[in-house]
Design a protein around this motif. Structure first.
Motif, mmCIF file in Angstrom:
data_model
loop_
_atom_site.group_PDB
_atom_site.id
_atom_site.type_symbol
_atom_site.label_atom_id
_atom_site.label_comp_id
_atom_site.label_asym_id
_atom_site.label_seq_id
_atom_site.Cartn_x
_atom_site.Cartn_y
_atom_site.Cartn_z
ATOM 1 N N MET A 10 24.105 -11.924 -19.389
ATOM 2 C CA MET A 10 24.151 -12.483 -20.738
ATOM 3 C C MET A 10 25.570 -12.482 -21.298
ATOM 4 O O MET A 10 25.998 -13.414 -21.989
ATOM 5 N N PHE A 11 26.311 -11.417 -20.997
ATOM 6 C CA PHE A 11 27.704 -11.341 -21.449
ATOM 7 C C PHE A 11 28.522 -12.472 -20.835
ATOM 8 O O PHE A 11 29.328 -13.122 -21.517
ATOM 9 N N THR A 12 28.320 -12.726 -19.534
ATOM 10 C CA THR A 12 29.041 -13.796 -18.844
ATOM 11 C C THR A 12 28.693 -15.163 -19.429
ATOM 12 O O THR A 12 29.574 -16.005 -19.633
ATOM 13 N N VAL A 13 27.420 -15.376 -19.715
ATOM 14 C CA VAL A 13 26.998 -16.641 -20.327
ATOM 15 C C VAL A 13 27.687 -16.824 -21.674
ATOM 16 O O VAL A 13 28.222 -17.908 -21.979
ATOM 17 N N CYS A 14 27.687 -15.773 -22.484
ATOM 18 C CA CYS A 14 28.315 -15.863 -23.808
ATOM 19 C C CYS A 14 29.811 -16.155 -23.687
ATOM 20 O O CYS A 14 30.358 -16.956 -24.451
ATOM 21 N N THR A 28 41.605 -12.226 -23.540
ATOM 22 C CA THR A 28 41.530 -12.917 -22.264
ATOM 23 C C THR A 28 40.313 -12.442 -21.479
ATOM 24 O O THR A 28 39.719 -11.402 -21.778
ATOM 25 N N ALA A 29 39.943 -13.191 -20.445
ATOM 26 C CA ALA A 29 38.803 -12.816 -19.604
ATOM 27 C C ALA A 29 38.992 -11.435 -18.984
ATOM 28 O O ALA A 29 38.050 -10.618 -18.993
ATOM 29 N N PRO A 30 40.161 -11.108 -18.401
ATOM 30 C CA PRO A 30 40.326 -9.762 -17.842
ATOM 31 C C PRO A 30 40.111 -8.654 -18.874
ATOM 32 O O PRO A 30 39.469 -7.647 -18.574
ATOM 33 N N ILE A 31 40.657 -8.818 -20.081
ATOM 34 C CA ILE A 31 40.460 -7.809 -21.118
ATOM 35 C C ILE A 31 38.977 -7.634 -21.414
ATOM 36 O O ILE A 31 38.454 -6.515 -21.471
ATOM 37 N N LEU A 32 38.284 -8.748 -21.591
ATOM 38 C CA LEU A 32 36.873 -8.680 -21.974
ATOM 39 C C LEU A 32 36.008 -8.091 -20.867
ATOM 40 O O LEU A 32 35.123 -7.264 -21.135
ATOM 41 N N PHE A 33 36.240 -8.483 -19.621
ATOM 42 C CA PHE A 33 35.388 -7.987 -18.543
ATOM 43 C C PHE A 33 35.713 -6.543 -18.182
ATOM 44 O O PHE A 33 34.802 -5.766 -17.855
ATOM 45 N N ILE A 34 36.979 -6.143 -18.246
ATOM 46 C CA ILE A 34 37.303 -4.727 -18.065
ATOM 47 C C ILE A 34 36.676 -3.906 -19.185
ATOM 48 O O ILE A 34 36.068 -2.859 -18.950
ATOM 49 N N GLY A 35 36.819 -4.406 -20.417
ATOM 50 C CA GLY A 35 36.264 -3.697 -21.565
ATOM 51 C C GLY A 35 34.753 -3.590 -21.516
ATOM 52 O O GLY A 35 34.181 -2.536 -21.828
ATOM 53 N N SER A 278 36.769 -13.114 -9.599
ATOM 54 C CA SER A 278 37.784 -12.318 -10.282
ATOM 55 C C SER A 278 37.183 -11.555 -11.460
ATOM 56 O O SER A 278 37.459 -10.363 -11.643
ATOM 57 N N TRP A 279 36.347 -12.221 -12.256
ATOM 58 C CA TRP A 279 35.708 -11.545 -13.386
ATOM 59 C C TRP A 279 34.849 -10.387 -12.912
ATOM 60 O O TRP A 279 34.839 -9.320 -13.526
ATOM 61 N N GLY A 280 34.111 -10.600 -11.825
ATOM 62 C CA GLY A 280 33.262 -9.538 -11.301
ATOM 63 C C GLY A 280 34.078 -8.331 -10.875
ATOM 64 O O GLY A 280 33.677 -7.178 -11.110
ATOM 65 N N ALA A 375 46.905 -5.637 -19.349
ATOM 66 C CA ALA A 375 45.973 -6.643 -19.871
ATOM 67 C C ALA A 375 46.030 -6.713 -21.385
ATOM 68 O O ALA A 375 46.030 -7.804 -21.977
ATOM 69 N N VAL A 376 46.101 -5.564 -22.018
ATOM 70 C CA VAL A 376 46.146 -5.529 -23.485
ATOM 71 C C VAL A 376 47.491 -6.042 -24.001
ATOM 72 O O VAL A 376 47.546 -6.935 -24.863
ATOM 73 N N LEU A 377 48.594 -5.498 -23.478
ATOM 74 C CA LEU A 377 49.926 -5.872 -23.980
ATOM 75 C C LEU A 377 50.237 -7.346 -23.732
ATOM 76 O O LEU A 377 50.715 -8.049 -24.634
ATOM 77 N N HIS A 378 49.968 -7.820 -22.533
ATOM 78 C CA HIS A 378 50.263 -9.222 -22.232
ATOM 79 C C HIS A 378 49.261 -10.168 -22.881
ATOM 80 O O HIS A 378 49.617 -11.287 -23.257
ATOM 81 N N GLY A 379 48.021 -9.709 -23.018
ATOM 82 C CA GLY A 379 47.043 -10.539 -23.705
ATOM 83 C C GLY A 379 47.380 -10.733 -25.173
ATOM 84 O O GLY A 379 47.269 -11.838 -25.721
ATOM 85 N N VAL A 380 47.824 -9.670 -25.812
ATOM 86 C CA VAL A 380 48.164 -9.734 -27.240
ATOM 87 C C VAL A 380 49.402 -10.595 -27.484
ATOM 88 O O VAL A 380 49.496 -11.303 -28.488
#
Length: 415
Positions: A10-14, A28-35, A278-280, A375-380
């Motif tokens: 469900m998270f991936t669909v959203c 970014t996707a990496p931030i969200l999926f790691i989080g 990659s997300w997985g 991920a956080v620093l470069h994403g921001v």
């Protein structure tokens, strides 16, 4: 377990429904999926033992496929002749980053031989364009600059891998006070792996072209064959004591430069199915590795990471581009936007079992903490700095950054 997998689905669909909107911001996707992986670890809905086992499987698959496909997209002749910036950052900048990073990490790893600091520096050297997606896809950034970042990140993980494996074998031998076998081991890994990969990639490319010209295959089936070739290069190298990951990377290089753009799959996969892979991997890193890594994040580890991000790479890139037509601001831009991502974490996971347990765990925690902090620093900073840099460059008449660059990707022939 089923509840956890349902929540992930469900998270991936959203995320996919909001992906374009989110790409304009800092999430970014990496931030969200790691989080999300870290969140799921706190809920206990997904057993960590199973997650760690699954991570090893996904990590190996991701490395094999993405190394092969990243390499297959590179036109080596064009890289040598027309893309001076990424070539300099790869040939000069990457070794400098490892050398400077070793000097920076050594004072904080005094309990171990110097080779451990070198291994840490090598693990922190590869960059990941996925974490800087907001930069490499931002039209405000000149195309020449975006392409240089994409090319560098596509190749530097494969080029850093042999160094990482060599340093890991040296670390293992030195900790066991036995230096008799590492030369033989390293020779087999670093010679047989590329040799097998080069043969499979070249032969595979010739066969692909022959089948395509005779209309014996289709684009969909070609994609399946490319994935099978990557796996075949990995397995074949292992049978002769070569390194499978290096073999897959070299196979991709040779395959891509034989077919010269006539297999669309190698470009499309990394932009579609490769994203899911990659997300997985990022999700599983957050689930299986991040809780323990954060628990072991001490001052020394944090300093090594921050120095790597703010000093080591910027200095290595600046030195590597000395004498080129890159503006000082561009050198700084390249130096900052080298986020540490999937390769750093997966390479650390790859070597952790080959070396002393205490050192392996420390380096794995260092790598995982580097990934989420990056991920956080470069994403921001990606969106605001990309816009600011693009505006500054567009205002400079005649800047080399604004020059048109021939396409790196070979043109797909008309059917």
């Amino acid at each position: 377990m089923a509840t956890g997998l349902l929540m992930l689905a469900m998270f991936t669909v959203c995320y996919t429904l909001l992906a374009k909107t989110l790409s304009k911001g800092i999430l970014t996707a990496p931030i969200l999926f790691i989080g999300f992986g870290f969140f799921m670890a706190q809920t206990g809905l997904m057993p960590l033992a199973e997650a760690e086992h699954l991570l090893h499987i996904v990590a190996e698959l991701a490395l094999i496929i993405l190394l092969f496909l990243d390499a297959a997209q590179i036109n080596l002749q064009a890289l040598r002749e027309r893309h001076q910036w990424p070539l300099r950052m790869l040939v000069i900048g990457l070794p400098l980053a490892i050398l400077i990073g070793t000097a920076a990490a050594a004072p904080f790893l005094t309990a171990y031989p110097l080779i451990v600091a070198a291994l840490a520096a090598a693990l922190l050297a590869p960059t990941d364009a996925a974490l800087g997606q907001a930069v490499v896809t931002n039209k405000a950034v000149p195309e020449r600059v975006r392409r240089a970042l994409t090319l560098e990140s596509g190749l530097n993980d494969g080029l850093a891998l042999p160094v990482i494996l060599l340093f890991a074998s040296l670390t293992a031998e030195m900790m066991h006070q036995d230096t008799t076998n590492w030369l033989l081991f390293g020779a087999k890994q670093l010679v047989f792996g590329p040799l097998v990969g080069g043969i499979i990639g070249s032969v595979g490319g010739v066969l692909f072209l022959a089948a395509k010209h005779r209309k014996m295959t289709t684009a969909t089936i070609e994609g399946i064959g490319a994935i099978a070739m990557a796996g075949g290069a990995y397995l074949a190298a292992g049978m002769v004591d070569g390194n499978g990951f290096i073999s897959a990377f070299v196979a991709g290089l040779f395959f891509g430069n034989v077919i010269k753009g006539q297999c669309a799959f190698i470009y499309e996969f990394t932009e579609s199915e490769g994203q899911m892979l990659s997300w997985g991997a990022f999700f599983l890193i957050g689930l299986a590795l991040l809780p323990d890594a954060i628990a072991h994040l001490d001052a020394s580890t944090l300093i090594i990471i921050l120095v790597s991000l703010f000093v080591v790479r910027p200095l290595a890139v600046w030195l590597s581009l000395t004498g080129t037509d890159a503006a000082p601001l561009t050198k700084l831009f390249f130096g900052w936007f080298g986020p540490r991502g999937l390769a750093t974490a997966l390479f650390a996971l790859l070597v952790v079992d080959q070396i002393d347990h205490e050192i392996g765990e420390q380096l794995l925690n260092l790598a995982v903490n580097a990934v989420w902090i990056s991920a956080v620093l470069h994403g921001v900073t990606a969106v605001p700095l990309a816009k600011w840099y693009g505006d500054r460059m567009s205002a400079q008449e005649g800047a080399a950054e604004m020059a048109e660059v021939p396409p790196m990707r070979p043109q797909m022939p008309a059917d």
